[in-house]
Every structure is written in C-alpha cells, then in structure tokens.
Design a protein around this motif. Structure first.
Motif: not given
Length: 465
Positions: A238-239, A241-243, A245-248, A339, A361-362
């Motif tokens: 999950i974490f 995939l979020l990276v 998605i945020f850097n798509y 990233s 990213t986070f």
C-alpha cells in the motif's frame, strides 16, 4: 586478515555468480518451462484461483503438518525480507535500472523452478522422529536420486547451515537495527549517533523472541508466520503504491529506463554500468536472493503442508515467486526510480536507498512506518531460515542437534545487531550461490518426475471436472 578473506570471497563470488551460474539458473528455468509446456503461464489463472483465491479457507492440518497457507507463509517468511528492500536497491545501484528487467525474467522462469522444487519436496518427504513431515533438496536428492547421491544431499545441507547464520539471521538483524536507528534519529528521539546500548538491547530482544518461537517447533512457526506475513506484505504494498501514484508522471521514463538499461545500461547510467551482463548478473542474483527459486530452501517449508497431491502445493511455489518478486520487488524498484532520488550508480547501496525513496515522497515521518515494515520483513526471514537451518542440521546430525543449533542461531542476533556486516553480506551472497549448485543438479535430473506428477494431477482435475 579481513582484507584477504574479502579478496578470496570476491573471487569466489564472481565465479559463482558469473557466466556458468547464469547459464545454470536460467537454463534449468528454461528447461523446466519448456518441458512443462510453459506451465507457469498456461495455468497461471488456475494457480491464482487455487492459491490466492483459497487463501483464507479454514482448514486444520494433521499432526506434524501445516496447512497449505501456513506452509506458504512460512516459505514467504524466508523469502520476503531484506532482499526485497535492500537487495533490490543494491541491484539497481550496481546494475542500473536494467537489473529490474533481468530480475523479472529470472522470476518468470523461477516460477517453474520453484514449482518443481516444491512438488519434489512434497513427493519425496518423510516423517522424522517427532512425527513431523520433513523434506527439501536433501530429501529429494536422497529419496529421488538414490543413496549414491548422498554426498550431494550432505553438501547441500552443509551449505545451508553455513548460509543461515549470515543470510537468515545476522544480516536481517542488522537491517532491523538500521531501520530503528534511522527512525529514532529522524524523529529526534536521539542525536545523530544512536547509543550502542540501543542496538545491543534490540539484539537481545530478538534473540529471546526467536528462541521462544523456534523451540516451539513447526506448528508455532506456522501460527506466527500466517499472521505476520499477510500483514507486512499488504502494509508495504500500500505504501509503495502510494509513492508510485504520487510520482506517476515519472513512471513512463522509469519503464523506459528499465527496458533500455537491460540491454544498454551505459546509456542510462552515464557509463558507470557498462555492460548488459552486469545488469543481468545483478538482477538475477538479487532476484534469487529474494525469491530463492533455485536455492530450494522454500521447499523445506512447503514440504510440511497437509495436501493430497504434491502438485497441489507446487502451485503455491508459483504464487510465492510471483508475490515476492513480480509484486513486492517491483514496488521497491518503482519507489526508488519514481521518487526522483539520486542513485549513485556503481556504488553499493542497501535499505537506506529504498527508505530515501519513501521519505522523498512523504517526508521524514514515514521512516517510522518503514521501520515497522522492515522489522516485520527481517524478523519473518529470521524465523523462516531458522526452520531451514534446523532441518539441514537434523538431516546431517539427527534430532539431537536441533536445540543446540536453535540456541546458537538465536544468539547470532546479538552479533548482527552490534557489528559491521559488510563482509558478512558478501559471504552470505556467496553461500547462496553455492546452495544453487547441488539443488539445480537434482531438480534437472528429477525433472521427469515433476512432469509425470504434473500430468497426473491435471489429469485428475480434468476427470473430476
């Protein structure tokens, strides 16, 4: 002295993971894939249905056995570890983004190799003095190839025992302490230098936990891993995939660099990684370090499964490699490459590179979350490899050697927590390669048995359908 050992190990490692090894690993994978009619692709839907689709079916295992899900979780406990995080980072740093492509190729072929290993392990397993099912490469060498091959089974067991202390324990504990230390520093809980007593405390705590679980035997190991492995895998996915998605926006360029770097790494890395073979070597070796297809170790856990047919558990071997490498390792690679963090190609790298991808990213707060994930990954690997080592030493010396081994194995956690393990990482990689040799010889020679069992299983499936 250490420089001499390192030099000798580098020479041996270069040979083991050189051209002959690549030919053997990829060759056996291709051989099994062709002989089985591309089983891992042809039956992939069926495999997912009867593994992932049936993952949470409630079933009690018989005496001395585990359920199929417990067996695969124990095997995944050994495979899903620092290789998925530190190993992938190291492969990219030394082999360029193209190493990811070769990691995928080795995994696609490795699905069939792991299928064969698991199928053979269940087919040639036997009961030990405690009434537990025991199996793995040493048993399918002895019971499949005959007693005249006993030296090969003993050789595998010796390599296995030597490997578990480094690959399965010390390097994993070192990753745990690194993750916790980084989290403590990033949150301001301690200064830039973590007190040595913190790492010693971590090592002692891990020693106690590992000892309690391993002494409890295969049932206790299975009950722990079936809860720990799904949680940690989902948490990390999950974490990760979020990276992505945020850097798509970076994703198309990353995909291009992976495929381009596989055949022309010089163009991607600015000339630092100059050959396709280097990308291939790093990708294949780190892929095997992660999913263990070719090592045969995972089959030791699978052999305890309470199943009616060997191929029924062999399908979990396909799923295991897919989940470990195609899913989790790929997510790690995308975290690093998407990233936008700087990768110093040609230099060694580990978990810190992956952590940088998340924090870029986070923010620094995520280091705490990653520390939890890394601790779960590494601790599960310690448990899985503890089982492998105890089975190897039991094969060589009998059941009386198991408890002394578990005690020594548990105490190694203290060394892993308090010492610099640069050389041990390298030596562990070498012994991983040595384990491949006797295992692949056996799998190749017993490939006819795998095909026979596969035809029998799917013949029954068709008739029942």
């Amino acid at each position: 002295m250490l420089n001499t050992i390192a030099s000798i190990n580098d020479s041996v490692n270069a040979f083991i993971w050189g051209v002959p090894s690549m030919i053997c690993i990829m060759g056996v994978g291709i051989w099994l894939t062709c002989r089985s009619g591309f089983l891992q692709f042809r039956k992939f839907g069926y495999t997912l249905k009867h593994t992932f689709g049936a993952m949470f079916n409630k079933k009690e295992a018989g005496d001395g056995a585990l359920t199929s899900f417990q067996s695969v979780c124990t095997a995944l406990a050994g495979t899903v570890g620092t290789g998925n995080i530190a190993g992938v980072a190291g492969a990219i740093a030394l082999g360029g983004p193209g190493a990811v492509f070769w990691m995928w190729i080795s995994a696609l072929l490795g699905m069939c190799t792991k299928f064969a290993e698991v199928t053979l392990a269940v087919h040639f397993r036997e009961r030990n003095d405690h009434g537990d099912w025991v199996g793995g490469p040493m048993y399918y060498i002895k019971n499949g190839l005959g007693k005249r091959w006993g030296w090969l089974a003993a050789l595998y067991s010796i390599f296995g025992i030597l490997t578990v202390f480094g690959t399965g324990n010390a390097t994993q504990v070192n990753t745990i302490t690194t993750a916790i230390d980084s989290a403590l520093v990033s949150t301001g809980a301690v200064s830039e230098k973590v007190p040595g007593g913190v790492n010693l405390f971590i090592g002692i705590l891990i020693t106690i936990m590992v000892l309690i679980i391993l002494i409890g035997g295969i049932k206790r190991i299975g009950s722990v891993t079936e809860k720990l492995v799904p949680f940690m895998a989902l948490y990390y996915i999950i974490f990760g995939l979020l990276v992505v998605i945020f850097n798509y926006k970076n994703l198309p360029g990353v995909i291009e660099s992976i495929f381009g770097g596989a055949f022309s790494p010089r163009a991607i890395t600015g000339g630092v990684v100059g050959s396709m073979f280097m990308a291939m070597r790093r990708g294949v070796s780190r892929g095997i370090f992660s999913n263990e297809a070719g090592l045969g170790t995972g089959s030791i856990a699978h052999s305890a499964a309470d199943v009616e047919h060997p191929v029924q558990q062999g399908l979990w071997g396909i799923f295991e490699v897919f989940a470990d490498t195609i899913v989790i390792c790929t997510i790690t690679a995308l975290v690093i490459l998407c990233s936008g963090i700087k990768v110093n190609y040609g230099e060694t790298a580990g978990a810190e590179l992956t952590i940088s991808g998340f924090t870029a990213t986070f923010g620094s707060w995520v280091s705490v979350m990653l520390a939890v994930a890394l601790c779960c990954f590494a601790f599960s690997t310690i448990l899985g490899w503890g089982l492998y080592g105890s089975r190897c030493i039991e094969y060589l010396l009998g059941k009386g050697a198991i408890k002394p081994f578990i005690i020594v194995y548990s105490l190694v956690a203290i060394i892993g927590a308090t010492m610099d393990l640069g050389l041990i990482w390298s030596i562990a990689d070498t012994f991983n390669g040595l384990m491949v040799i006797p295992n692949l010889i056996a799998v190749f020679l017993l490939s006819g048995t795998v095909i026979k069992l596969t035809k029998d299983y799917f013949g029954r499936y068709k008739s029942e359908k």
